[in-house]
Design a protein around this motif. Structure first.
Motif, short mmCIF file in Angstrom:
data_model
loop_
_atom_site.label_atom_id
_atom_site.label_comp_id
_atom_site.label_asym_id
_atom_site.label_seq_id
_atom_site.Cartn_x
_atom_site.Cartn_y
_atom_site.Cartn_z
N ALA A 141 0.84 -1.20 0.00
CA ALA A 141 0.00 0.00 0.00
C ALA A 141 0.87 1.25 0.00
CB ALA A 141 -0.91 0.01 1.22
N GLY A 142 0.52 2.21 -0.87
CA GLY A 142 1.27 3.45 -0.97
C GLY A 142 0.83 4.48 0.04
N PRO A 143 1.45 5.67 0.02
CA PRO A 143 1.16 6.70 1.02
C PRO A 143 -0.19 7.38 0.83
CG PRO A 143 2.73 7.51 -0.60
CD PRO A 143 2.56 6.06 -0.86
N GLU A 144 -0.71 7.38 -0.40
CA GLU A 144 -2.01 7.99 -0.66
C GLU A 144 -3.09 6.91 -0.66
OE1 GLU A 144 -2.27 11.17 -0.84
OE2 GLU A 144 -0.11 11.58 -0.87
N GLU A 145 -4.35 7.35 -0.51
CA GLU A 145 -5.46 6.40 -0.55
C GLU A 145 -5.51 5.73 -1.91
OE1 GLU A 145 -10.30 6.27 0.29
OE2 GLU A 145 -9.19 8.17 0.38
N ASN A 146 -5.68 4.40 -1.91
CA ASN A 146 -5.75 3.63 -3.16
C ASN A 146 -4.52 3.84 -4.03
OD1 ASN A 146 -8.36 2.55 -2.55
ND2 ASN A 146 -9.29 4.44 -3.31
N SER A 147 -3.37 3.86 -3.40
CA SER A 147 -2.11 3.93 -4.16
C SER A 147 -1.28 2.71 -3.79
CB SER A 147 -1.35 5.22 -3.86
OG SER A 147 -0.88 5.24 -2.53
N TYR A 148 -0.32 2.37 -4.69
CA TYR A 148 0.42 1.12 -4.52
C TYR A 148 1.86 1.32 -4.97
CZ TYR A 148 -4.45 -0.38 -4.84
OH TYR A 148 -5.81 -0.49 -4.68
N LEU A 149 2.79 0.81 -4.15
CA LEU A 149 4.16 0.70 -4.60
C LEU A 149 4.34 -0.71 -5.15
CD1 LEU A 149 7.09 1.64 -4.86
CD2 LEU A 149 7.48 0.78 -2.55
N VAL A 150 4.77 -0.80 -6.41
CA VAL A 150 4.86 -2.09 -7.08
C VAL A 150 6.30 -2.31 -7.56
CG1 VAL A 150 3.93 -3.57 -8.89
CG2 VAL A 150 2.49 -1.75 -7.90
N LEU A 151 6.89 -3.42 -7.13
CA LEU A 151 8.13 -3.87 -7.75
C LEU A 151 7.75 -4.95 -8.76
CD1 LEU A 151 10.89 -4.09 -5.00
CD2 LEU A 151 10.18 -2.17 -6.41
N VAL A 152 8.17 -4.75 -10.00
CA VAL A 152 7.84 -5.69 -11.08
C VAL A 152 9.10 -6.47 -11.44
CG1 VAL A 152 6.89 -5.95 -13.39
CG2 VAL A 152 6.21 -3.98 -11.98
N THR A 153 9.04 -7.79 -11.27
CA THR A 153 10.12 -8.62 -11.79
C THR A 153 9.67 -9.15 -13.15
OG1 THR A 153 9.30 -10.66 -10.75
CG2 THR A 153 10.84 -9.31 -9.48
N TYR A 154 10.63 -9.30 -14.05
CA TYR A 154 10.30 -9.77 -15.39
C TYR A 154 11.58 -10.26 -16.05
CZ TYR A 154 11.99 -5.09 -16.72
OH TYR A 154 12.73 -3.95 -16.88
N THR A 155 11.47 -10.75 -17.24
CA THR A 155 12.65 -11.12 -18.02
C THR A 155 12.63 -10.33 -19.31
OG1 THR A 155 11.52 -12.97 -19.11
CG2 THR A 155 12.73 -13.46 -17.07
N LEU A 156 13.82 -10.11 -19.85
CA LEU A 156 13.91 -9.45 -21.15
C LEU A 156 14.99 -10.13 -21.97
CD1 LEU A 156 16.66 -7.55 -20.98
CD2 LEU A 156 15.16 -6.09 -19.65
N GLN A 157 14.86 -9.98 -23.26
CA GLN A 157 15.81 -10.59 -24.19
C GLN A 157 16.42 -9.52 -25.08
OE1 GLN A 157 12.72 -13.96 -25.12
NE2 GLN A 157 14.67 -14.52 -26.09
#
Length: 403
Positions: free
Chosen positions: A134-150
């Motif tokens: 949950a982020g600091p504002e209402e209905n906010s989110y801190l998201v770390l995205v893991t993924y792969t790239l080529q």
């Protein structure tokens, strides 16, 4: 994996890099693309440089000022958040900066240039996983995205990580927040990013990335090459944009100057036969000659005694002393004079002392001088000059000196 001192050091160095540049890593949705192995310094708000050895304390000092929940991240828990993050990441992978901008509240020129440049060398992003708090504002989110790239023409899937700050606007629509944050927002987000579960996630991705490069020297060399190439491409894009903006500004300034000149333009009449020049100097190219009474559009009277005029659609110059403004009264007088043009064969009388010229212009040779009261037989009157015979030669006197 954690028991390997070398790998632990690599992960620790990664966290130290994040600590040193903490605001750039999280604030405003900045991205850490592990194929480049650098933090992109594109924060919109300036910040003091954190000195070596002060990194960890800098994070602790900022994080400690805001109370944050200590819940573990939730993995792939919010379908709507996952959807906008996926769209944003897909656009990022192909350098579609317009779509990225449409999904966010800001996208700087530097971000646009970076992802447009990177997309030339990256074939695809895949295997997304979203780790959310949950982020600091209402209905906010801190998201770390893991993924792969080529990398283009390479089958290896490189582990990668980026951070996104997702917020909700007044209408309930989610967007990627890339704009500047308040100190409290920064502190809150930084505290979340520094919690053990997020730090472990960062370590895991970094270690997996390091392992892949160590096992594949050719890939490692290619990654190193790409760092310089992408940076060079970004600089070229930014310089080209700056040049285009400079040229557009110059063109706009020229249009505005032309519009201002047109608004201040006046109609003027030549009082004599004089040279029309390419610039305000007697040394410049002669574009033509005026005829007496010829009218021009004057755009500007210069301080050096010249006037800028329009001559056959191009900028030209005539000495101001040989021009007079045309107004309705002068126009009526001119029409009256034109209606009373002298007939060939009539007698003309000189009304004041005047030069007798070999050609109908003031630059021609003087054949002699006529005194007030002298008379001659008119051969022709044209363009403000009276033609007659003088000592057996064609000769001319200005019409305004004849009565």
């Amino acid at each position: 994996m954690a028991g390997n001192p070398r790998k632990a050091k690599s992960a620790g160095s990664f966290r130290e890099s994040m600590a040193k540049n903490y605001r750039y890593f999280i604030v405003g949705g900045l991205f850490l693309i592990l194929v480049i192995v650098l933090v992109i310094f594109l924060a919109t708000r300036g910040t003091d440089v954190v000195k070596e050895g002060e990194q960890n304390s800098a994070i602790e000092d900022i994080a400690s000022s805001v109370e944050v929940p200590k819940d573990k991240y939730e993995q792939d828990a919010y379908p709507n958040v996952n959807t906008i993050c996926t769209s944003y990441m897909n656009a990022m992978s192909i350098g579609d900066s317009d779509t990225m901008a449409s999904l966010s509240n800001a996208l700087s020129d530097e971000r646009r240039a970076f992802f447009e440049a990177q997309a030339q060398y990256i074939s695809q992003y895949a295997d997304y996983h979203f780790y959310t708090k949950a982020g600091p504002e209402e209905n906010s989110y801190l998201v770390l995205v893991t993924y792969t790239l080529q990398i283009v023409s390479d089958a290896n899937k490189l582990p990668a990580l980026c951070s996104l700050y997702v917020c909700t606007d007044e209408s309930g629509t989610l967007y990627i927040n890339n704009s500047d944050l308040s100190e409290n927002d920064e502190a809150y987000i930084l505290a979340l990013a520094s919690q053990d579960d997020f730090k472990q996630l960062q370590d895991d991705v970094q270690l997996a990335y390091n392992d892949m490069l160590e096992k594949n020297p050719d890939l490692s060399a290619r990654v190193t090459e790409l760092r310089g190439q992408i940076n060079s491409d970004v600089q070229a894009k930014l310089e080209a944009k700056k040049q285009a903006e400079t040229e557009a500004a110059a063109a706009q300034a020229a249009e505005e100057a032309a519009a201002l000149a047109a608004a201040n333009a006046k109609t003027v009449r030549a009082t004599d036969v004089v040279n029309i020049r390419s610039s305000s100097s007697t040394d410049s190219e002669v574009l033509g000659k005026t005829s007496q009474g010829q009218e021009f559009t004057r755009y500007e009277v210069l301080e050096n005694g010249w006037s800028k005029i329009d001559y056959n659609g191009q900028e030209a110059y005539i000495k101001t002393e040989y021009l007079e403004e045309v107004n309705q009264e002068a126009g009526a007088e001119s029409s009256e004079v034109a209606a009373n043009v002298r007939e060939p064969g009539s007698t003309i009388t000189v009304k004041e002392n005047a030069n007798i010229r070999s050609q109908p212009n003031t630059d021609s040779d003087s054949l002699g001088k006529a005194s007030s009261g002298d008379t001659f037989t008119l051969v022709e009157e044209k363009d403000g000059w009276c033609k007659f015979t003088y000592d057996g030669k064609d000769a001319y006197i200005r019409s305004d000196l004849i009565q």
